[in-house]
Design an enzyme around this catalytic site. Structure first.
Site, mmCIF file in Angstrom:
data_model
loop_
_atom_site.group_PDB
_atom_site.id
_atom_site.type_symbol
_atom_site.label_atom_id
_atom_site.label_comp_id
_atom_site.label_asym_id
_atom_site.label_seq_id
_atom_site.Cartn_x
_atom_site.Cartn_y
_atom_site.Cartn_z
ATOM 1 N N HIS A 1 -0.513 -27.520 11.781
ATOM 2 C CA HIS A 1 0.546 -28.478 11.453
ATOM 3 C C HIS A 1 0.334 -29.825 12.147
ATOM 4 C CE1 HIS A 1 2.134 -24.850 9.954
ATOM 5 N NE2 HIS A 1 2.825 -24.469 11.003
ATOM 6 N N LYS B 1 7.193 -24.442 22.564
ATOM 7 C CA LYS B 1 8.329 -23.552 22.270
ATOM 8 C C LYS B 1 9.300 -23.638 23.432
ATOM 9 C CE LYS B 1 6.446 -20.876 18.786
ATOM 10 N NZ LYS B 1 7.084 -20.877 17.462
ATOM 11 N N LYS C 1 6.526 -30.088 3.117
ATOM 12 C CA LYS C 1 7.782 -30.732 3.528
ATOM 13 C C LYS C 1 7.845 -32.137 2.905
ATOM 14 C CE LYS C 1 7.996 -28.335 7.982
ATOM 15 N NZ LYS C 1 9.214 -27.554 8.101
ATOM 16 N N LYS D 1 -1.585 -19.018 6.349
ATOM 17 C CA LYS D 1 -2.244 -19.201 7.635
ATOM 18 C C LYS D 1 -2.043 -17.948 8.490
ATOM 19 C CE LYS D 1 0.005 -21.245 11.364
ATOM 20 N NZ LYS D 1 1.253 -20.749 11.891
ATOM 21 N N ASP E 1 -1.311 -21.742 16.966
ATOM 22 C CA ASP E 1 -0.145 -21.537 16.105
ATOM 23 C C ASP E 1 0.317 -22.848 15.452
ATOM 24 O OD1 ASP E 1 1.984 -19.890 15.070
ATOM 25 O OD2 ASP E 1 3.334 -20.877 16.480
ATOM 26 N N ARG F 1 0.819 -1.213 0.000
ATOM 27 C CA ARG F 1 0.000 0.000 0.000
ATOM 28 C C ARG F 1 0.856 1.268 0.000
ATOM 29 N NH1 ARG F 1 -4.216 -1.133 4.501
ATOM 30 N NH2 ARG F 1 -2.328 -2.086 5.289
ATOM 31 N N GLU G 1 10.003 -27.131 19.465
ATOM 32 C CA GLU G 1 10.896 -26.089 18.947
ATOM 33 C C GLU G 1 11.754 -25.562 20.078
ATOM 34 O OE1 GLU G 1 9.092 -23.565 15.532
ATOM 35 O OE2 GLU G 1 7.644 -23.615 17.150
HETATM 36 C C1 BG6 Z 1 4.748 -21.539 11.827
HETATM 37 C C2 BG6 Z 1 4.494 -21.023 13.213
HETATM 38 O O1 BG6 Z 1 3.531 -21.859 11.193
HETATM 39 O O2 BG6 Z 1 5.541 -22.700 11.895
HETATM 40 C C3 BG6 Z 1 5.808 -20.762 13.952
HETATM 41 O O3 BG6 Z 1 3.743 -19.833 13.147
HETATM 42 C C4 BG6 Z 1 6.679 -21.982 13.903
HETATM 43 O O4 BG6 Z 1 5.564 -20.374 15.285
HETATM 44 C C5 BG6 Z 1 6.811 -22.491 12.476
HETATM 45 O O5 BG6 Z 1 7.952 -21.644 14.441
HETATM 46 C C6 BG6 Z 1 7.544 -23.814 12.437
HETATM 47 O O6 BG6 Z 1 7.814 -24.158 11.106
HETATM 48 P P1 BG6 Z 1 9.066 -25.058 10.725
HETATM 49 O O7 BG6 Z 1 8.927 -25.297 9.270
HETATM 50 O O8 BG6 Z 1 10.284 -24.262 11.104
HETATM 51 O O9 BG6 Z 1 8.941 -26.292 11.562
#
Ligand code: BG6
Length: 509
Positions: free
Chosen positions: A260, A360, A202, A168, A255, A62, A236
């Site tokens: 996922h 996390k 993936k 997403k 998230d 924008r 993570e």
């Molecule tokens: C994203 C999340 O969809 O996926 C993040 O918003 C997360 O919080 C990420 O870290 C993880 O993706 P990948 O491919 O690194 O496992």
């Protein structure tokens, strides 16, 4: 293990299609996603000569954008994030196809339409357009409505296409997802809407289908008769990485789990589709979501665990607690860890617990699905694993691969047995770097293959499941503090109790 490298499935799951000429229009080209993922993916697709001969990329935003600065920052992004270091020659070929068009003001989308028409004339892109929404979610509906008002959703007379790729999150609950989906479908037909869950791009996630349905030896065992339980972990080591404001409203459940993790679960639990047709596969995934057992409010504390990370040490470095992160409330009750016991109430999975966890600031980055096979019916060997030796672990990332554990006799005169592991690793078996998820997904959207994208009913079913968790969690009126876990550990004690109650333990990863 040796691998049949001539297997055509290595090239992707589906039949090869010819890429039609097209223009990819990226909304949010100046943003993080475009810089880190989309532009590097385009570069690598161009490097592999997978993009159509007539091809253009248009960035929109924008605000005012300085053309030279934009190009320099995209190149810098590609240098930093592409899996291949860009060559000047190939980058220039891509750069030449790149242009920018502002959409601000009442005439903004009409100007975009004119810009695209001009590209069709000069580049021969044939009126085919792929609109990619890489913006914050609040911009999705306004952009889509504007595209509709400018007539950009209508393919031209020559049968050209107009597709929409949506990042997403699609909504933050069922109601908002339905609302957004209604806007998307009022402008684009569902067959032209490509909702991204990058996990599906993936290689290892796609391989779940090949592994299950391309082999005869595992599928007969893939049911309640032989499987004791399933564990799915998305762990993570990173924290919220400057995304505190977003994460405060999302939490790990929205998230990671809603998308996922439930997608992984669908691929593990689904019935064999009749074909590799996009809808045949997605129909089966939806059935899994529909078969997920709801959790009554009075059982929510037994079936689920939520927690937040406190300050700790990850990979040898001290890290702050979640409530000390930037843009996070010191009173936050947002969960950074979630674990639960889920059931798929159908013939195949009756009574088999699926233990799911995501977090996390856990000790390491690892995504894994593990199927624990049932104990032998009659135990001849008394030691070790209680007859529960057989585990099939599908490592999604990192160290992508598959391991199968079974009992073996320890050499020697004593009757000792010990579990051993048979292992397949992508790295050693194929010896090449797999493409990034976004390469596969961008290419599929250009090719018009929606298999790896989320259909409307899928996203809404998964929100319906997640919403009932929130209803249960909301019952205390938001007064109870969440349990904490020290950053760098495998989550709170409550997470261990969830399995210990069933005399099981989480896998040590
Ligand atoms: C994203 C999340 O969809 O996926 C993040 O918003 C997360 O919080 C990420 O870290 C993880 O993706 P990948 O491919 O690194 O496992």
């Amino acid at each position: 293990m040796t691998i049949d490298t001539a297997n055509p499935l290595r090239a992707g799951l589906r039949q090869e299609r010819a890429a039609e000429p097209c223009t990819v229009v990226i909304f949010g080209l100046t943003g993080d996603l475009a810089q880190r993922k989309l532009v590097p993916a385009l570069y690598n697709l161009h490097h592999d000569r997978l993009l159509p001969g007539a091809f253009a990329v248009v960035g929109t935003a924008r605000g005012e954008v300085d053309d030279a600065e934009l190009r320099a920052s995209l190149r810098a992004g590609a240098d930093k994030h592409s899996r291949r270091s860009p060559s000047d020659e190939l980058w220039q070929e891509l750069d030449r196809r790149l242009s920018y068009c502002g959409t601000a003001g009442p005439d903004g989308y009409a100007a975009l339409a004119r810009h695209l028409d001009k590209i069709d004339e000069t580049e021969g892109t044939g009126g085919n357009r792929l609109f990619y929404l890489a913006t914050p979610p609040s911009a999705f509906a306004p952009i889509v409505k504007s595209l509709g008002e400018a007539g950009l959703n209508r393919p031209g007379k020559n049968g050209s296409f107009a597709r929409l790729v949506v990042e997403k999150p699609v909504g933050i609950d069922l109601e908002s997802a339905q609302k957004l989906n209604s806007v998307l479908n009022s402008v684009f037909e569902e067959k032209d809407v490509y909702r991204i869950d990058h996990y599906l791009g993936k290689e290892t996630v796609q391989n779940l289908l090949v592994f299950r349905f391309g082999n005869a030896i595992f599928e007969p065992l893939w049911n309640q008769k032989y499987i004791d339980h399933v564990q799915i972990t998305v762990s993570e080591s990173i924290g919220v990485e400057g995304r505190g404001a977003y994460f405060e409203h999302a939490g790990i459940t929205r998230d990671i789990v809603q998308n996922h993790l439930l997608q992984l679960m669908c691929l593990i639990a689904m019935e064999p589709p009749a074909s590799l047709d996009a809808d045949a596969i997605r129909d089966e995934k939806v059935k899994v979501l529909q078969a997920l057992r709801g959790i009554p409010i009075d059982r929510i504390d037994e079936e689920t665990v939520r927690a937040q990370y406190a300050a700790g040490v990850v990979n040898g470095k001290p890290v702050p607690g979640y409530r000390e992160e930037e843009s996070v409330s010191p009173e936050s009750r947002t969960e950074t860890y979630m674990a639960m016991r889920a059931y798929v109430d159908n013939w195949r999975w009756a009574g088999v617990p699926f233990y799911l966890r995501a977090g996390k600031r856990l000790p390491k980055r690892v995504t894994e699905v593990a199927l624990q096979f049932s104990a032998v019916p009659h135990r001849l060997f008394g030691h070790g694993t209680r007859g529960l030796a057989n585990t099939l672990a599908l490592r999604i990332q990192p160290d992508e691969g598959i391991t199968l554990k079974f009992e073996s006799k320890v050499p020697g005169p004593n009757p000792r047995i010990r579990p051993v592991t048979m292992e397949f690793r992508y790295g050693t078996s194929f010896g090449e770097q797999p493409p990034e998820a976004y390469e596969r997904l961008l290419l599929d959207a250009v090719l018009g293959d929606s298999t790896l994208f989320i259909r409307r009913d899928e996203v809404e079913e998964s929100w319906a499941y997640i919403d009932q968790l929130y209803r249960g969690w909301g019952q205390d009126g938001g007064v109870t503090a969440l349990p904490e876990y020290t950053a760098g550990t495998w989550g709170p004690a409550e997470g261990e109790v969830l399995l210990a109650r069933d005399s099981r333990i989480w896998r040590r990863l």
